[in-house]
Scaffold this motif. Sequence first.
Motif, PDB file in Angstrom:
ATOM      1  N   LYS A 166       0.847  -1.199   0.000  1.00 22.92           N
ATOM      2  CA  LYS A 166       0.000   0.000   0.000  1.00 22.92           C
ATOM      3  C   LYS A 166       0.875   1.239   0.000  1.00 22.92           C
ATOM      4  N   GLY A 169      -4.329   5.704  -0.844  1.00 24.98           N
ATOM      5  CA  GLY A 169      -5.747   5.350  -0.751  1.00 24.98           C
ATOM      6  C   GLY A 169      -6.155   4.188  -1.660  1.00 24.98           C
ATOM      7  N   ASP A 172      -6.043   0.981   0.142  1.00 21.52           N
ATOM      8  CA  ASP A 172      -7.159   0.817   1.081  1.00 21.52           C
ATOM      9  C   ASP A 172      -8.417   0.351   0.353  1.00 21.52           C
ATOM     10  N   ARG A 456       0.958  11.866   1.882  1.00  9.75           N
ATOM     11  CA  ARG A 456       2.080  11.894   0.962  1.00  9.75           C
ATOM     12  C   ARG A 456       2.510  13.347   0.887  1.00  9.75           C
ATOM     13  N   LYS A 461      -1.191  17.930  -1.999  1.00 12.23           N
ATOM     14  CA  LYS A 461      -1.771  17.902  -0.658  1.00 12.23           C
ATOM     15  C   LYS A 461      -1.821  19.268   0.037  1.00 12.23           C
ATOM     16  N   LEU A 483       3.177  13.387   9.712  1.00 12.97           N
ATOM     17  CA  LEU A 483       3.674  12.062   9.325  1.00 12.97           C
ATOM     18  C   LEU A 483       3.568  11.954   7.809  1.00 12.97           C
ATOM     19  N   GLY A 484       4.699  11.758   7.141  1.00 10.34           N
ATOM     20  CA  GLY A 484       4.622  11.636   5.687  1.00 10.34           C
ATOM     21  C   GLY A 484       5.983  11.454   5.049  1.00 10.34           C
ATOM     22  N   ALA A 510       8.415   9.454   7.368  1.00 12.47           N
ATOM     23  CA  ALA A 510       8.428   8.004   7.139  1.00 12.47           C
ATOM     24  C   ALA A 510       7.027   7.564   6.753  1.00 12.47           C
ATOM     25  N   TYR A 511       6.938   6.334   6.303  1.00 13.73           N
ATOM     26  CA  TYR A 511       5.626   5.721   6.135  1.00 13.73           C
ATOM     27  C   TYR A 511       5.452   4.772   7.303  1.00 13.73           C
ATOM     28  N   ASP A 512       4.513   5.043   8.176  1.00 16.72           N
ATOM     29  CA  ASP A 512       4.391   4.259   9.397  1.00 16.72           C
ATOM     30  C   ASP A 512       2.913   4.070   9.746  1.00 16.72           C
ATOM     31  N   TYR A 520      -4.186   9.589  14.439  1.00 18.83           N
ATOM     32  CA  TYR A 520      -5.633   9.741  14.288  1.00 18.83           C
ATOM     33  C   TYR A 520      -6.309   9.769  15.659  1.00 18.83           C
ATOM     34  N   LEU A 537      -9.054   9.788   2.149  1.00 21.05           N
ATOM     35  CA  LEU A 537      -9.490   8.847   3.178  1.00 21.05           C
ATOM     36  C   LEU A 537      -9.131   9.346   4.564  1.00 21.05           C
ATOM     37  N   THR A 538      -8.106  10.205   4.646  1.00 19.31           N
ATOM     38  CA  THR A 538      -7.636  10.576   5.981  1.00 19.31           C
ATOM     39  C   THR A 538      -8.711  11.332   6.752  1.00 19.31           C
TER      40      THR A 538
HETATM   41  P1  ADP Z   1      -3.702   9.360  -1.343  1.00 22.55           P
HETATM   42  O1  ADP Z   1      -4.272   8.105  -1.881  1.00 22.55           O
HETATM   43  O2  ADP Z   1      -3.790  10.526  -2.281  1.00 22.55           O
HETATM   44  O3  ADP Z   1      -2.324   9.196  -0.792  1.00 22.55           O
HETATM   45  P2  ADP Z   1      -5.809   9.160   0.664  1.00 22.55           P
HETATM   46  O4  ADP Z   1      -6.262  10.119   1.692  1.00 22.55           O
HETATM   47  O5  ADP Z   1      -6.829   8.654  -0.300  1.00 22.55           O
HETATM   48  O6  ADP Z   1      -4.576   9.818  -0.089  1.00 22.55           O
HETATM   49  O7  ADP Z   1      -5.180   7.858   1.364  1.00 22.55           O
HETATM   50  C1  ADP Z   1      -4.066   7.950   2.173  1.00 22.55           C
HETATM   51  C2  ADP Z   1      -3.910   6.654   2.954  1.00 22.55           C
HETATM   52  O8  ADP Z   1      -2.521   6.444   3.193  1.00 22.55           O
HETATM   53  C3  ADP Z   1      -4.554   6.708   4.329  1.00 22.55           C
HETATM   54  O9  ADP Z   1      -4.880   5.388   4.726  1.00 22.55           O
HETATM   55  C4  ADP Z   1      -3.432   7.268   5.216  1.00 22.55           C
HETATM   56  O10 ADP Z   1      -3.610   6.924   6.568  1.00 22.55           O
HETATM   57  C5  ADP Z   1      -2.246   6.574   4.598  1.00 22.55           C
HETATM   58  N1  ADP Z   1      -0.981   7.304   4.729  1.00 22.55           N
HETATM   59  C6  ADP Z   1      -0.558   8.369   4.006  1.00 22.55           C
HETATM   60  N2  ADP Z   1       0.694   8.710   4.370  1.00 22.55           N
HETATM   61  C7  ADP Z   1       1.058   7.854   5.337  1.00 22.55           C
HETATM   62  C8  ADP Z   1       2.258   7.678   6.122  1.00 22.55           C
HETATM   63  N3  ADP Z   1       3.311   8.459   5.963  1.00 22.55           N
HETATM   64  N4  ADP Z   1       2.286   6.675   7.020  1.00 22.55           N
HETATM   65  C9  ADP Z   1       1.212   5.865   7.180  1.00 22.55           C
HETATM   66  N5  ADP Z   1       0.065   5.971   6.481  1.00 22.55           N
HETATM   67  C10 ADP Z   1      -0.002   6.951   5.570  1.00 22.55           C
END
Ligand code: ADP
Length: 632
Positions: A166, A169, A172, A456, A461, A483-484, A510-512, A520, A537-538
Motif C-alpha cells: 500500500k 488510498g 485501502d 504523501r 496535498k 507524518l509523511g 516516514a511511512y508508518d 488519528y 481517506l484521511t
Molecule cells: P492518497 O491516496 O492521495 O495518498 P488518501 O487520503 O486517499 O490519499 O489515502 C491515504 C492513505 O494512506 C490513508 O490510509 C493514510 O492513513 C495513509 N498514509 C498516508 N501517508 C502515510 C504515512 N506516511 N504513514 C502511514 N500511512 C499513511
Amino acid sequence: MPTKKTVNKPEAEEAPAKKAAAPKAEKAPVEKKAAPKKTAAEKKPAAEKKAAPKAAAKTAAEPAEVKTVKKPAARKAPAKEAAAEKPVRKTAKKETVKAAPVEEAAQESAAEQAAPVVEQAAPAVEQAAPAVEQAAPAVEPAEEVQLPQPRRSVAFIGSECYPFVKTGGLGDVMYALPKALIKQNCDVKVILPRYRCIPQKYQDKMVYRGEFWMNLCSDGRSFYVGIMEYVWDGVVYDFIDNEDFFGYGNPYTNLIDDIPRYCFFAKAALAALNYMNWVPDIIHCHDWQAALVPVYLRTLFNGTSVASAKTVFTIHNLRFQGVYNIATIKYWTGLPDHVFSYEVMKQGRDDANMLKGGLTYADRITTVSATYAGEIQTPFYGDGLDGHLRYHSDRLRGIVNGIDVEQWDSSADKRLAACYNRETVLEQKRANKRALQEALGLEVDEGKFVIGLISRLTDQKGLDLVNAILPALVDGNTQVAVLGTGDAQYEESFRNFEQTFKGSVCAYIAYDESLAHRIYAGADALLVPSLFEPCGLTQLIAMRYGTVPVVRETGGLKDTVQPFNEFTNEGNGFTFDRYEAGLLLDAINRAKTLYFTQRERWDEMVRRDMDKDVSWDSSAVQYRNLYLELKP
Ligand code: ADP
C-alpha cells in the motif's frame, strides 16, 4: 517445483526490440528502455525451449491461449504445505529491496481464521488447492443472512492492495471494497502483481495456481506468467508472478520500468482469467496501471472467453496517467495501430496515454466522489483529459469511497494507548494525546490543541499552504504532528520546522501505519488542505476516530465534510474554499476558537463525527447497482 513448457524465443528478437522500443530522447535513457532486461524466457535452457517450437509463430492476438504446464496433483493440502510447493522465484536482481510501504503488523481479523466462502467456476485444468485458511469446526449454525440477488462475479485489477502493498488510498480501496461487495452477494477475485516487497508472511501463504507463457511485445516476445493464490476473508487474491517485472524495488519506481511492467500486468491479468477459466460478469480496473485492461479486452482478447465481461474503470487520481512515447508503448503492448489514434490513446505529437485508453474502452467510468467527477471535466482539474472526459461523460459518475470500519476501529485498535468509543472518547483521547506527545517528543500537555497531518508529501496535498502558515500556528497552545514522505522540499521544510519549534512541531518523515493510527487517535484536528483530492481517506478515518477534519472544499473532501455551522450547531469539520494560505489559517483559527472557548460544542462535534457513517455500505450498494446495469 512444477515444470513449464516454453515458447521459442523468436529469432532476431533483440534487434527489432531495440528499434521499436527506443523512447523519446528527452524522456528516457534510450539504452535502458530499448534493451529490456533479460527475460526469464531468454534464460531458459535450450532444451526446454524446444518444447513448443511452433508457439513462437503465434501472434499477440492469441493472448489467452496458454501452454498447459505439468500440473501439480490436485491437493487439499493446508496452506503451509501447499506453499512449500510454490515455484521458486527466478533470477532475483541483486538490487537491494527497499522496504515497501506496507503494513507490517497487519491486524489479522478473526475472520482470517474463519473459512472464507470461495465460490468460483471450476478451473479448466487441475490446479493446486487455493490457500484457503483452515476452517474451525462450526459450533452453532450461523444466522442466515439474506443476500441481495442475483449474485455477480467481479475481478478487481489494480496495482496495490492493503495489507500486501500500500502506498496510498488505492491500497485501502482494493482491500475494503471487495470485502464490502461480498456482503452485496458479489464473488470477488482481486488480481495484483506479486511484488517482491510483499511481506514474507503473505508470500508464504500463497499457493501455486498455475503458469503459462504469454506473447506480449510487438515482436512476439513472450514472458512467463505465474499465478499464486491466497484466499482470505472470502476474497480470492491472485498474484501475477514474474521476476523480471516485479522482483525488485517498490511498486512504483520510474516510468522507464513502470510502463513495461504494467503493460505486462494488464495483459497477464486477462490471460490469467482465461487460463483459470474464470470469466467474471464484471472486470473492475483501477488507475492507469490497469488501464490497458479494457483496451486489451476489446482488441487482442476479442473472441476469447473473457471478452464477455463488462468493464468498469475507476479513476482514483487523474494526475497519474501512464504517458510515454507511442513507439515504446506499441512495442511493449503489441496493440494494433488503430488504438494509437487521438480518439483512443494518442496524446500530443507522439505520446500514448494508457489511462486515456482505459477511459475510451471501459463500459463505465467511475471516480471516487461526485464533486471530483465534475471537477475533472474542467481544464484546471482535468490534467489534459477534461475534453476526453466531457466527451465520455455519459458513462462517468462519482461514487464516494468509504473506509473499512473494522480496520479503523478505535474501540478495538491494538495500536492505541487507550481504546475508546463515542462514550469514552473525551477521556481516552486525552490518554492517547499524552502517549502521542511522549512518543513524538512534543511537550506533554493534554491542554494543547494537537493538529495532525498524515499525507504523501506532494504538491497535491496543499503543503505549500501549510508551510506558509505554520509559524503563525505555533502560539504556545498548539502543536503540529506531521507524518509523511515524499518530495524532498517538503521533507526538508517540515524537518526545519521541527528544529525551529522544538516541542511544538514534530516531523516524522516516514511511512508508518502504526503511528498513523496513533495520530488519528491522539490529535484533536487533522489537516487536509489539498489542491485537489479525488476522495481522500484521511478525513474519513479522522472522523471515525473523533478527530475533527480541517479541509479544503474540493473533490471528496467537499462531499464528506459538512462545514460546522455555529448557528445550528451542525457539521463535522472546518472548511475553506479558495486555495489560499490565509483561508487555511482562518479555518484552523475557527477550529481553535471553538475548542478553547466552547468545549461542549466541540465535544458534540467529536461525537457527531464518530457517529457519521463512513463505511463502505452505501457505496458498495452503488457499485453493485452499477454492475447490474451492465449485467442485469
Ligand atoms: P492518497 O491516496 O492521495 O495518498 P488518501 O487520503 O486517499 O490519499 O489515502 C491515504 C492513505 O494512506 C490513508 O490510509 C493514510 O492513513 C495513509 N498514509 C498516508 N501517508 C502515510 C504515512 N506516511 N504513514 C502511514 N500511512 C499513511
